[in-house]
Design an enzyme around this catalytic site. Sequence first.
Site, short mmCIF file in Angstrom:
data_model
loop_
_atom_site.label_atom_id
_atom_site.label_comp_id
_atom_site.label_asym_id
_atom_site.label_seq_id
_atom_site.Cartn_x
_atom_site.Cartn_y
_atom_site.Cartn_z
N ASP A 19 -42.44 124.33 -5.39
CA ASP A 19 -41.73 123.11 -5.74
C ASP A 19 -42.31 121.97 -4.90
OD1 ASP A 19 -39.56 121.44 -6.72
OD2 ASP A 19 -38.65 121.70 -4.74
N LEU A 20 -41.98 120.74 -5.23
CA LEU A 20 -42.53 119.58 -4.52
C LEU A 20 -41.48 118.94 -3.61
CD1 LEU A 20 -44.96 117.62 -4.18
CD2 LEU A 20 -43.95 116.28 -6.04
N ASP A 21 -40.50 118.26 -4.20
CA ASP A 21 -39.51 117.50 -3.43
C ASP A 21 -38.61 118.45 -2.64
OD1 ASP A 21 -40.04 114.71 -4.23
OD2 ASP A 21 -39.57 115.46 -6.22
N THR A 34 -42.73 121.18 -10.58
CA THR A 34 -41.82 120.15 -10.12
C THR A 34 -41.06 119.48 -11.26
OG1 THR A 34 -41.70 118.02 -8.93
CG2 THR A 34 -43.71 118.48 -10.16
N SER A 35 -39.90 118.94 -10.92
CA SER A 35 -39.12 118.14 -11.88
C SER A 35 -39.53 116.68 -11.85
CB SER A 35 -37.63 118.27 -11.56
OG SER A 35 -37.20 119.61 -11.68
N LYS A 81 -35.65 122.67 -14.82
CA LYS A 81 -34.94 123.64 -13.98
C LYS A 81 -33.43 123.38 -14.10
CE LYS A 81 -38.75 123.35 -10.66
NZ LYS A 81 -39.15 122.92 -9.30
N ASP A 115 -36.35 124.46 -2.74
CA ASP A 115 -35.31 123.98 -1.85
C ASP A 115 -33.95 123.85 -2.53
OD1 ASP A 115 -34.84 120.51 -2.07
OD2 ASP A 115 -36.18 121.62 -3.39
#
Length: 227
Positions: free
Chosen positions: A25-27, A119-120, A153, A178
């Site tokens: 994931d990114l954020d 990622t979203s 997601k 996260d």
Amino acid sequence: MTLPSPSGPPASRGDGAPVSALLLDLDGTLVNSEPLHREGYRVYFAQKGWDVPDLTIFTGRRALDVLATEPGPWSGLDPQAVLDEILEHVPDEDPEPVPGARELILTARSGRTPVAIVTSAGPAWVERSLGSLGLGLDDVDLVVTALDVTAGKPDPEGFALACERLGADPAAAVAAEDSPAGIRAAVAAGVRRVHGIATTHAPDELTAAGAVEVHVDARPLLALLAD
């Protein structure tokens, strides 16, 4: 974009089995960007005179999905128009790196473990976030963004798509997330080892969602690549 794997021994998942892919994931996982996003929401709601909701409903999910499906003061409004206004209030700052994130990507890429960001967020934010790590798009094998899926997601589509494009067995992959929504998405895609990064949610929430282990940052994941 998929790059050929460099030579070297494949990493293992910690149980002796090779890691087919590292799905990140990114954020909140690679960059600590949630404070920036939440400030955008806070300012927007304040200007509207609305009560600020529990902003964790947005964590790990596409904002458009939340605005279109979750009840709130935005109900009945055009989700895209609301999102455009929110984004105007997000501080124009680079996100802070999560400790160990840069090293994790570089260590995986120096071996034979392909790396995908799932990622979203949109493509521009991915590129800016990687830049805050001192990295670029060429430093990962694949990026799956909000624009690449029809369902965000906790739907597993993004992780399933990443594994498909990398030719990776999801059961042999390792994911890091996260948010509960992201963890559920990875688990539903067939990823058996999903690690939680407790930057935005309490560890027990991540464990309840299906995380096999929870860490305060990305550094413990380096051990998976050293086995």
